[in-house]
Write an enzyme that holds these catalytic residues in place. Structure first.
Site, PDB file in Angstrom:
ATOM      1  N   GLY A   1      -5.500   6.866  -3.022  1.00  0.00           N
ATOM      2  CA  GLY A   1      -4.851   5.876  -2.165  1.00  0.00           C
ATOM      3  C   GLY A   1      -5.883   4.903  -1.630  1.00  0.00           C
ATOM      4  O   GLY A   1      -6.937   4.698  -2.244  1.00  0.00           O
TER       5      GLY A   1
ATOM      6  N   GLU B   1      -8.732  -6.030  -1.918  1.00  0.00           N
ATOM      7  CA  GLU B   1      -7.974  -5.584  -3.088  1.00  0.00           C
ATOM      8  C   GLU B   1      -6.644  -6.327  -3.093  1.00  0.00           C
ATOM      9  O   GLU B   1      -5.838  -6.163  -2.178  1.00  0.00           O
ATOM     10  CB  GLU B   1      -7.743  -4.078  -2.971  1.00  0.00           C
ATOM     11  CG  GLU B   1      -7.767  -3.399  -4.283  1.00  0.00           C
ATOM     12  CD  GLU B   1      -7.593  -1.886  -4.167  1.00  0.00           C
ATOM     13  OE1 GLU B   1      -7.620  -1.245  -5.217  1.00  0.00           O
ATOM     14  OE2 GLU B   1      -7.430  -1.359  -3.059  1.00  0.00           O
TER      15      GLU B   1
ATOM     16  N   GLU C   1      -9.953   9.257  -4.723  1.00  0.00           N
ATOM     17  CA  GLU C   1      -9.891   8.104  -5.638  1.00  0.00           C
ATOM     18  C   GLU C   1      -9.361   6.962  -4.790  1.00  0.00           C
ATOM     19  O   GLU C   1      -8.169   6.918  -4.487  1.00  0.00           O
ATOM     20  CB  GLU C   1      -8.927   8.380  -6.793  1.00  0.00           C
ATOM     21  CG  GLU C   1      -9.288   9.550  -7.678  1.00  0.00           C
ATOM     22  CD  GLU C   1     -10.478   9.280  -8.568  1.00  0.00           C
ATOM     23  OE1 GLU C   1     -10.977   8.131  -8.596  1.00  0.00           O
ATOM     24  OE2 GLU C   1     -10.928  10.219  -9.231  1.00  0.00           O
TER      25      GLU C   1
ATOM     26  N   PRO D   1       3.894  13.429  -2.172  1.00  0.00           N
ATOM     27  CA  PRO D   1       3.929  12.163  -2.914  1.00  0.00           C
ATOM     28  C   PRO D   1       4.120  10.989  -1.962  1.00  0.00           C
ATOM     29  O   PRO D   1       4.522  11.175  -0.813  1.00  0.00           O
ATOM     30  CB  PRO D   1       5.143  12.334  -3.831  1.00  0.00           C
ATOM     31  CG  PRO D   1       6.033  13.296  -3.127  1.00  0.00           C
ATOM     32  CD  PRO D   1       5.144  14.188  -2.290  1.00  0.00           C
TER      33      PRO D   1
HETATM   34  P1  ADP Z   1      -1.366   2.385  -0.414  1.00  0.00           P
HETATM   35  O1  ADP Z   1      -2.043   1.267   0.276  1.00  0.00           O
HETATM   36  O2  ADP Z   1      -1.571   2.459  -1.865  1.00  0.00           O
HETATM   37  O3  ADP Z   1       0.060   2.613   0.011  1.00  0.00           O
HETATM   38  P2  ADP Z   1      -2.105   4.606   1.220  1.00  0.00           P
HETATM   39  O4  ADP Z   1      -3.485   5.109   1.334  1.00  0.00           O
HETATM   40  O5  ADP Z   1      -1.456   4.036   2.431  1.00  0.00           O
HETATM   41  O6  ADP Z   1      -2.179   3.619   0.015  1.00  0.00           O
HETATM   42  O7  ADP Z   1      -1.134   5.722   0.671  1.00  0.00           O
HETATM   43  C1  ADP Z   1      -1.504   6.658  -0.317  1.00  0.00           C
HETATM   44  C2  ADP Z   1      -0.908   7.998   0.045  1.00  0.00           C
HETATM   45  O8  ADP Z   1      -1.468   8.402   1.294  1.00  0.00           O
HETATM   46  C3  ADP Z   1       0.601   7.998   0.240  1.00  0.00           C
HETATM   47  O9  ADP Z   1       1.117   9.240  -0.216  1.00  0.00           O
HETATM   48  C4  ADP Z   1       0.741   7.890   1.745  1.00  0.00           C
HETATM   49  O10 ADP Z   1       1.943   8.441   2.247  1.00  0.00           O
HETATM   50  C5  ADP Z   1      -0.426   8.741   2.192  1.00  0.00           C
HETATM   51  N1  ADP Z   1      -0.884   8.485   3.549  1.00  0.00           N
HETATM   52  C6  ADP Z   1      -0.942   7.299   4.214  1.00  0.00           C
HETATM   53  N2  ADP Z   1      -1.423   7.488   5.462  1.00  0.00           N
HETATM   54  C7  ADP Z   1      -1.687   8.819   5.584  1.00  0.00           C
HETATM   55  C8  ADP Z   1      -2.208   9.655   6.618  1.00  0.00           C
HETATM   56  N3  ADP Z   1      -2.576   9.161   7.799  1.00  0.00           N
HETATM   57  N4  ADP Z   1      -2.328  10.977   6.370  1.00  0.00           N
HETATM   58  C9  ADP Z   1      -1.983  11.485   5.173  1.00  0.00           C
HETATM   59  N5  ADP Z   1      -1.483  10.766   4.163  1.00  0.00           N
HETATM   60  C10 ADP Z   1      -1.331   9.450   4.356  1.00  0.00           C
END
Ligand code: ADP
Length: 487
Positions: free
Chosen positions: A236, A390, A258, A183
Site C-alpha cells: 500500500g 505518485e 511493498e 483486503p
Molecule cells: P492506497 O493509497 O493504495 O489506498 P493505503 O495504504 O491507504 O493505500 O491502503 C492499502 C491497504 O492498507 C488497504 O487495505 C487499506 O485498508 C489499509 N490501510 C489503510 N490505513 C490503514 C491503517 N491505519 N491500518 C491498517 N491498514 C490500513
C-alpha cells in the site's frame, strides 16, 4: 450482478474466520461499489478489533496443525487452489472488473498471473531446506534449520485485488504459516472469492482467514499489536506502511512492505523510439496508471524529445477509455472520486507552473466522475509537484535531460526506489545504470517484467522484502540454529 457469474457462490457478503462465514460482531456492513457506475455490488461485514482478534486466535490455533503437515501435503493443497482459480478465472475476472474497474482482459490476466504465484509457491513448499554447519570443535554437530514464522497478517491494496492476495497468502501457506488477510475496502470481493476457492481446495479452517473492514485502522491496530501475529506483509502507500512498521515495533514483528514508487522512465538518444513509446504506453497507462511500478516520470534526452512526445501523444490517442466490461476498452476509471481529485490537482499544479497539455487535460472525459482523460504533459520540470508525487492516474509527464549523469541524478532524486526503466542500446550505459540507479527493479528496453519467478520489491522508502522468486518464501520463515554437543 451475481446472475452474471457462472458460479454465484463466488460473490460473498460475509467474512471468513476459522472456517465459518460470518458477519461483523457489531452487525455493521459496508457497500462495495463499481467505480465506473457507483452501482452497489454487495455489502460486506465492517469488522473491528474484536473480529480481528478472533481471527488471529483462530490462525494461531490452526498453526499448530498446519505447520506439522508435510511439505508435500501443503503443496498438494496449494496446487488444488491453483486449479480452482484457473477453473473459475472468468468469474474471478468479472468480479475484479466490477469492483476495481480495469478492463476484463486485464482482470483475467491478473487472475492468471496471481494463480502463477500459487503454482510457484506450491513447489517452493518442497524446497525449504537448512544447512549442516562446520562445527566449532569435533565434539559438536551443528545445523541451521528453517521454520514457519507463525501467524501472518496480510494487508492488501485495491489496485490488484486478486494477485496481491495470492502473492502473500501462497508463500505464507507454503512455508507452514497461517494467515489473517485484510483486503482493501474498495475491493474485498476478489479476496473473499479466493477464500471460497481455497476452502474448496482443502485449506483447513483457520489457516486462511479474511477480515473485511471499511477503514483499515482498527483491524490494522489489532493485527499489528497482537503478540500472536509474528509477521506483517503489507502492500500500500508509504505513509500507511511507515505507520504499520512503527506499530509493529512494540512486538518486534518481522515486516515486508511493498510501498509507493516514483518510477523514472529514461529514454536515451540512442533508443529505439517506437519501442520506447510502446513501453511507455504499456507501463504508464497500465491499470489506468494505478500501480506502484507505473512510469511516473518520463525523462527523454533533448535530442529525441520532440519526436518521442509526438509519437507518445499519437499512441495515447489509440487507447480507449470506458467501463471495464465494454468491448475494446483499454483504460478503466479511477478507483474513486478522491483519486480523481488528486490527479486533477496534480495536473492543475503542473500546468499553472508552465507544463503544456499535449493531449487530454482536465475535465471528466465525458464518462462520469471517475474517468480522467488520458493525458500527456510536456515541458514538465522537477519543480512541479508531479515530480515527487505518485500520480496513480493516466497522466504522462515528460521531462527533458541533456546527458546520462543528469538523467541518473534526476532519477535518484526521490525517497522512493521501486522500479526504473531505461531505453538505450549502449551496453556500457546499461551496466552503469544498473549500478547507479537506486531501485529494486530495473527494466532495460522493456517495461513489463513482473512474474512469479522474479524478486519484486523496492529499496529506500519503497519498502522492505521481496515477493515472488526463490527469495519470496524467506519472508515467512525464520532461521534457527541447533547445536548438539558432547559427542
Ligand atoms: P492506497 O493509497 O493504495 O489506498 P493505503 O495504504 O491507504 O493505500 O491502503 C492499502 C491497504 O492498507 C488497504 O487495505 C487499506 O485498508 C489499509 N490501510 C489503510 N490505513 C490503514 C491503517 N491505519 N491500518 C491498517 N491498514 C490500513
Amino acid at each position: 450482478m451475481s446472475a452474471e457469474l457462472q458460479d454465484s457462490t463466488l460473490l460473498c457478503d460475509q467474512s471468513l474466520i476459522d472456517g465459518v462465514w460470518c458477519d461483523a460482531r457489531s452487525g455493521l456492513a459496508f457497500d462495495v461499489k463499481n467505480p465506473a457506475s457507483s452501482e452497489v455490488l454487495a455489502q460486506v461485514p465492517d469488522m473491528g478489533a474484536v473480529d480481528a482478534r478472533t481471527a488471529v486466535e483462530a490462525a494461531a490455533a490452526a498453526f499448530k496443525d498446519w505447520r506439522r503437515r508435510s511439505a508435500r501435503e501443503r503443496m498438494a493443497i496449494l496446487r488444488r487452489w491453483h486449479q480452482q482459480i484457473i477453473d473459475n478465472a472468468d468469474d474471478l475476472a468479472l468480479l475484479l472488473t466490477l469492483e476495481q474497474g480495469k478492463p476484463l482482459a486485464e482482470a483475467r490476466a491478473e487472475v492468471l498471473s496471481g494463480a502463477n504465484f500459487v503454482d510457484w509457491f506450491a513447489a517452493e513448499a518442497m524446497r525449504v531446506m537448512g544447512d549442516i554447519l562446520p562445527p566449532a570443535d569435533n565434539s559438536r554437530r551443528e545445523w541451521s534449520t528453517r521454520h514457519p514464522i507463525g501467524v501472518v497478517a496480510a494487508i492488501t491494496p485495491w489496485n490488484f485485488p486478486s494477485s496481491m492476495v495470492t502473492r502473500k497468502v501462497a508463500p505464507a501457506l507454503a512455508a507452514g504459516c497461517t494467515v489473517v488477510l485484510k483486503p482493501a475496502e474498495d475491493t474485498p470481493l476478489s479476496a473473499l472469492a479466493l477464500a471460497v476457492l481455497a476452502e474448496r481446495a482443502g485449506v483447513p479452517a483457520g489457516v486462511f482467514n479474511v477480515v473485511t473492514a471499511s477503514h483499515g485502522a482498527e483491524v490494522g491496530g489489532e493485527l499489528t499489536s497482537n503478540p500472536q501475529v509474528r509477521k506483517l506483509s503489507f502492500t500500500g502507500s508509504t505513509a500507511v506502511g511507515k505507520l504499520l512498521m512503527a506499530q509493529c515495533a512494540a512486538t518486534v514483528k518481522k515486516v515486508s512492505l511493498e510501498l509507493g514508487g516514483n518510477a523514472p522512465f529514461l529514454v536515451f538518444e540512442d533508443a529505439d523510439l517506437d519501442e520506447a513509446v510502446r513501453g511507455a504506453i504499456a507501463i504508464k497507462f497500465y491499470n489506468t496508471g494505478q500501480t506502484c511500478i507505473c512510469a511516473n516520470r518520463i525523462m527523454v534526452h533533448e535530442r529525441v524529445y520532440d519526436a518521442f512526445l509526438e509519437r507518445l501523444a499519437r499512441a495515447v490517442g489509440a487507447l480507449t477509455l470506458g467501463e471495464g466490461t465494454g468491448d475494446g476498452v483499454t483504460q478503466g476509471p479511477l478507483i474513486n472520486p478522491a483519486a480523481f481529485a488528486k490527479v486533477s490537482s496534480l495536473v492543475e499544479d503542473a500546468v499553472s507552473s508552465g507544463a503544456t497539455v499535449v493531449t487530454g487535460g482536465g475535465g471528466d472525459a465525458g464518462l462520469g466522475g471517475t474517468f480522467y482523460p488520458l493525458t500527456v504533459l510536456g515541458d514538465v520540470t522537477p519543480a512541479m509537484k508531479v515530480f515527487n508525487t505518485e500520480i496513480f492516474g493516466p497522466v504522462a509527464p515528460v521531462y527533458r535531460f541533456s546527458d546520462e549523469d543528469e538523467a541518473i541524478r534526476l532519477a535518484n532524486d526521490t525517497p522512493y526506489g521501486l522500479a526504473a526503466y531505461a531505453y538505450t542500446r549502449d551496453l556500457g550505459r546499461i551496466f552503469r545504470l544498473n549500478e547507479q540507479l537506486e531501485y529494486g527493479m530495473v527494466g532495460v528496453n522493456t517495461s513489463r517484467f513482473v512474474s512469479e519467478t522474479v524478486p519484486f520489491g523496492g529499496v529506500k522508502e519503497s519498502g522492505i522484502g521481496r515477493e515472488g522468486s526463490v527469495y519470496g518464501i524467506d519472508e515467512f520463515l525464520e532461521t534457527r540454529y541447533l547445536c548438539l554437543a558432547g559427542l
